[in-house]
Design a protein around this motif. Structure first.
Motif, short mmCIF file in Angstrom:
data_model
loop_
_atom_site.label_atom_id
_atom_site.label_comp_id
_atom_site.label_asym_id
_atom_site.label_seq_id
_atom_site.Cartn_x
_atom_site.Cartn_y
_atom_site.Cartn_z
N SER A 1 -1.98 8.78 -4.17
CA SER A 1 -1.14 9.90 -3.76
C SER A 1 -0.71 9.70 -2.30
O SER A 1 -1.23 8.83 -1.59
CB SER A 1 -1.93 11.21 -3.88
OG SER A 1 -3.01 11.21 -2.95
N LEU A 2 0.25 10.52 -1.84
CA LEU A 2 0.68 10.44 -0.45
C LEU A 2 -0.49 10.70 0.50
O LEU A 2 -0.67 9.97 1.49
CB LEU A 2 1.81 11.45 -0.19
CG LEU A 2 2.32 11.50 1.26
CD1 LEU A 2 2.85 10.14 1.71
CD2 LEU A 2 3.39 12.58 1.41
N SER A 3 -1.30 11.68 0.17
CA SER A 3 -2.44 11.98 1.04
C SER A 3 -3.45 10.82 1.02
O SER A 3 -4.07 10.51 2.04
CB SER A 3 -3.13 13.28 0.61
OG SER A 3 -3.61 13.18 -0.72
N LEU B 1 0.84 -1.20 0.00
CA LEU B 1 0.00 0.00 0.00
C LEU B 1 0.87 1.25 0.00
O LEU B 1 0.59 2.22 -0.72
CB LEU B 1 -0.92 -0.01 1.22
CG LEU B 1 -1.83 1.21 1.39
CD1 LEU B 1 -2.82 1.32 0.25
CD2 LEU B 1 -2.57 1.13 2.73
N ALA B 2 1.91 1.23 0.79
CA ALA B 2 2.79 2.39 0.87
C ALA B 2 3.54 2.64 -0.44
O ALA B 2 3.82 3.79 -0.80
CB ALA B 2 3.79 2.20 2.01
N LYS B 3 3.85 1.57 -1.17
CA LYS B 3 4.64 1.70 -2.39
C LYS B 3 3.83 2.01 -3.64
O LYS B 3 4.37 2.52 -4.62
CB LYS B 3 5.41 0.39 -2.65
CG LYS B 3 6.52 0.09 -1.66
CD LYS B 3 7.17 -1.24 -2.02
CE LYS B 3 8.27 -1.62 -1.04
NZ LYS B 3 8.85 -2.94 -1.39
N THR B 4 2.54 1.70 -3.65
CA THR B 4 1.79 1.76 -4.90
C THR B 4 1.72 3.18 -5.47
O THR B 4 1.40 4.14 -4.76
CB THR B 4 0.36 1.21 -4.72
OG1 THR B 4 -0.32 1.32 -5.99
CG2 THR B 4 -0.44 1.98 -3.68
N PRO B 5 2.00 3.34 -6.75
CA PRO B 5 1.85 4.65 -7.41
C PRO B 5 0.39 4.97 -7.75
O PRO B 5 0.11 6.06 -8.24
CB PRO B 5 2.69 4.49 -8.68
CG PRO B 5 2.65 3.03 -8.98
CD PRO B 5 2.58 2.33 -7.66
N LEU B 6 -0.52 4.03 -7.48
CA LEU B 6 -1.94 4.28 -7.75
C LEU B 6 -2.50 5.38 -6.86
O LEU B 6 -3.44 6.07 -7.23
CB LEU B 6 -2.75 3.00 -7.50
CG LEU B 6 -3.08 2.12 -8.69
CD1 LEU B 6 -3.73 0.85 -8.21
CD2 LEU B 6 -3.97 2.84 -9.68
N LEU C 1 -11.21 3.69 4.34
CA LEU C 1 -9.93 3.90 3.66
C LEU C 1 -9.85 5.19 2.86
O LEU C 1 -8.76 5.55 2.41
CB LEU C 1 -9.65 2.72 2.73
CG LEU C 1 -9.67 1.33 3.36
CD1 LEU C 1 -9.53 0.25 2.30
CD2 LEU C 1 -8.56 1.19 4.40
N GLY C 2 -10.98 5.84 2.66
CA GLY C 2 -10.96 7.11 1.93
C GLY C 2 -11.44 6.97 0.49
O GLY C 2 -11.41 5.89 -0.11
N LEU C 3 -11.87 8.10 -0.07
CA LEU C 3 -12.44 8.12 -1.41
C LEU C 3 -11.43 7.72 -2.47
O LEU C 3 -11.76 7.05 -3.45
CB LEU C 3 -12.99 9.51 -1.71
CG LEU C 3 -13.62 9.73 -3.09
CD1 LEU C 3 -14.79 8.79 -3.31
CD2 LEU C 3 -14.04 11.18 -3.26
N GLU C 4 -10.18 8.12 -2.30
CA GLU C 4 -9.18 7.83 -3.32
C GLU C 4 -8.95 6.33 -3.47
O GLU C 4 -8.81 5.83 -4.59
CB GLU C 4 -7.86 8.54 -2.98
CG GLU C 4 -6.86 8.48 -4.14
CD GLU C 4 -5.59 9.26 -3.85
OE1 GLU C 4 -4.59 9.00 -4.53
OE2 GLU C 4 -5.60 10.13 -2.94
N VAL C 5 -8.93 5.60 -2.39
CA VAL C 5 -8.76 4.14 -2.46
C VAL C 5 -9.94 3.53 -3.21
O VAL C 5 -9.77 2.62 -4.02
CB VAL C 5 -8.63 3.52 -1.05
CG1 VAL C 5 -8.71 2.00 -1.11
CG2 VAL C 5 -7.32 3.95 -0.40
N PHE C 6 -11.14 4.05 -2.94
CA PHE C 6 -12.29 3.52 -3.65
C PHE C 6 -12.17 3.77 -5.15
O PHE C 6 -12.34 2.85 -5.95
CB PHE C 6 -13.59 4.14 -3.13
CG PHE C 6 -14.80 3.68 -3.89
CD1 PHE C 6 -15.38 2.45 -3.62
CD2 PHE C 6 -15.33 4.45 -4.92
CE1 PHE C 6 -16.47 2.00 -4.35
CE2 PHE C 6 -16.42 4.01 -5.65
CZ PHE C 6 -16.99 2.79 -5.36
N GLN C 7 -11.88 4.99 -5.54
CA GLN C 7 -11.85 5.34 -6.96
C GLN C 7 -10.71 4.66 -7.71
O GLN C 7 -10.89 4.19 -8.84
CB GLN C 7 -11.74 6.86 -7.11
CG GLN C 7 -12.97 7.61 -6.63
CD GLN C 7 -12.78 9.11 -6.68
OE1 GLN C 7 -11.66 9.62 -6.57
NE2 GLN C 7 -13.89 9.84 -6.84
N ALA C 8 -9.53 4.61 -7.08
CA ALA C 8 -8.34 4.13 -7.78
C ALA C 8 -8.20 2.62 -7.77
O ALA C 8 -7.65 2.03 -8.70
CB ALA C 8 -7.09 4.75 -7.15
#
Length: 459
Positions: A118-120, A111-116, A149-156
């Motif tokens: 952003s840092l935030s 999870l920390a490494k994925t470029p999918l 987990l946040g909206l970005e995890v859902f979308q990406a």
């Protein structure tokens, strides 16, 4: 007159038939088309092996594996690949993070490494470690993932993966019905990430090729094995035109004439079951019709050249202006699916676009593949498969709908349902559904001990 009639020869109906044969019961399996297998359809010829519908099952759900073993069929694994697949987002293909549990991250390092993300987006996902449990009985997949987990995890990440499983709109999927194991992780571990890390151990990995399996002859190899066992009890090209309850029995009207049975298993798609029940179970009909279905289609393209692709495939995130939900690089995912030197690509469509004609779908798949590759390619062979009834969508409230459906079926003693619209769209769940329906039919006829009887009518 048969003791039990099964309507529908997909894997749910076949699993029910095998269970009844093992029990030594007189039964009859009726399939409307000239072939068995339902959405499992494998084309083989000219050195190609092409799956029209699903192309794999998972090892950690044992129903299909156990069935294959009982029928003497050896599974094969996917070819190892690292990364196993990619997600196209913001115009770029990003490797799928390792260690996923269904559709959520199960490896903090990955999870920390994925470029999918952003840092935030990554920091927001880690906030899950400190969040309290949710208190809703059910919620949508989007609400659940965004809360944890946040909206970005859902979308990406989650939406492309869930869309590949269910088609349709993953935002509206019910957690209780579609992803009950993830909901249970939150309840058991509080943190979804920690729960996923613990639960994924022993499940196999996409990268190592040990998560999914098929057979050398494709999934239809298992269809053939099941069909052989129940051949003497099977009528192909025999649609049931109408059902008629007769006190404690059922009359089935077919082009071959009327048949009667003491118990009945409907292992058809929900819309077909609804039309058959309409004359005498209007409430059940309305509930079945209320389960949305999304049309689906696949297009496989064979090229006499090596394409510049990696992994097993590509999922496409929303907003990328593609109509395909993704591509599978079949020749890199499975051994022996294309002649030496050929590439075999499968595009998957769902929703209104899947209603297109075969020619239109083939042209669209090729155009979108060319766009992704950034080069002109010409297929040697094209294979198009359309499933107008498509995939059921388990929206929030699905399990409540099933509970009402169960009550509505009390007015029809001896009638049971099986299929992918009930408690799981995966092949293991479909097989389990058929077996459960058979067990309940046997219990209804008092052919199993009283302690084993079940009251539910749903497989």
């Amino acid at each position: 007159m048969a003791q039990i009639a099964i309507v529908g020869g997909g894997w749910a109906g076949l699993a029910a038939a095998l269970a009844l044969k093992e029990a030594g019961v007189d039964f009859l399996l009726l399939e409307a088309t000239p072939r068995l297998g339902g959405k499992v359809f494998t084309h083989q010829g000219e050195g190609f092996l092409v799956e029209g519908g699903p192309d794999a099952s998972v090892r950690y759900k044992k129903e299909v594996l156990d069935l294959a073993q009982a029928l003497g069929l050896e599974p094969i694994s996917t070819l190892p690949a690292k990364p196993s697949a990619y997600i196209l987002r913001k115009g770029k293909a990003h490797p799928l993070p390792e260690g996923l549990l269904q559709v959520v991250p199960g490896d903090l390092k990955a999870l920390a490494k994925t470029p999918l993300l952003s840092l935030s987006g990554k920091l927001r996902a880690l906030y899950d470690l400190f969040l309290p449990r949710g208190d809703k009985e059910d919620e949508s997949l989007k609400e659940f993932v965004e809360r944890r987990l946040g909206l970005e995890v859902f979308q990406a990440l989650v939406a492309p993966l869930a869309g590949g499983i269910y088609g349709g709109e993953p935002e509206e999927l019910s957690m209780r019905a579609a992803f009950p194991a993830l909901l249970e992780l939150e309840r058991k571990h509080r943190s979804l990430l920690l729960g996923a890390m613990r639960a994924r151990r022993g499940r196999g990995s996409r990268e190592g090729g040990s998560l999914f399996f098929s057979f050398r002859g494709g999934l239809s190899a298992l269809t053939r094995k099941m069909a052989e066992r129940v051949a003497e009890h099977t009528l192909l090209a025999t649609p049931v035109l109408a059902l008629e309850p007769l006190g404690g029995r059922y009359r089935l009207h077919t082009p071959r004439g009327a048949l009667e049975a003491e118990a009945l298993i409907l292992a058809t798609p929900a819309p077909v079951a609804a039309s058959l029940l309409r004359p005498f179970l209007p409430e059940a009909t309305a509930l079945l019709k209320g389960i949305p279905h999304t049309p689906a289609a696949t297009v496989s393209l064979a090229f006499k050249e090596a394409l510049p692709v990696k992994g097993h495939g590509l999922l496409i995130a929303k907003g990328e202006n593609y109509q395909a939900r993704g591509f599978t690089w079949t020749h890199l995912k499975w051994p022996g699916r294309a002649p030496e030197g050929f590439s075999l690509v499968r595009a998957y469509f769902s929703g209104e676009v899947a209603r297109m004609g075969e020619g239109e779908l083939a042209r669209l798949a090729l155009a979108e593949l060319r766009r992704y590759l950034g080069q002109e390619v010409r297929p040697e062979r094209t294979f198009v498969f359309r499933f107008p009834e498509g995939m059921p969508a388990y929206k929030v409230g699905h399990l409540d709908r099933l509970a009402r459906l169960d009550l509505a079926l009390l007015k029809a003693p001896g009638l049971f349902l099986a299929g992918n619209y009930l408690l799981g769209v995966g092949l293991p769940e479909v097989v389990r559904s058929g077996k459960k329906a058979a067990e309940r039919a046997l219990a209804h006829l008092s052919l199993t001990p009283p302690g084993e009887k079940e009251t539910s009518r749903l497989g």
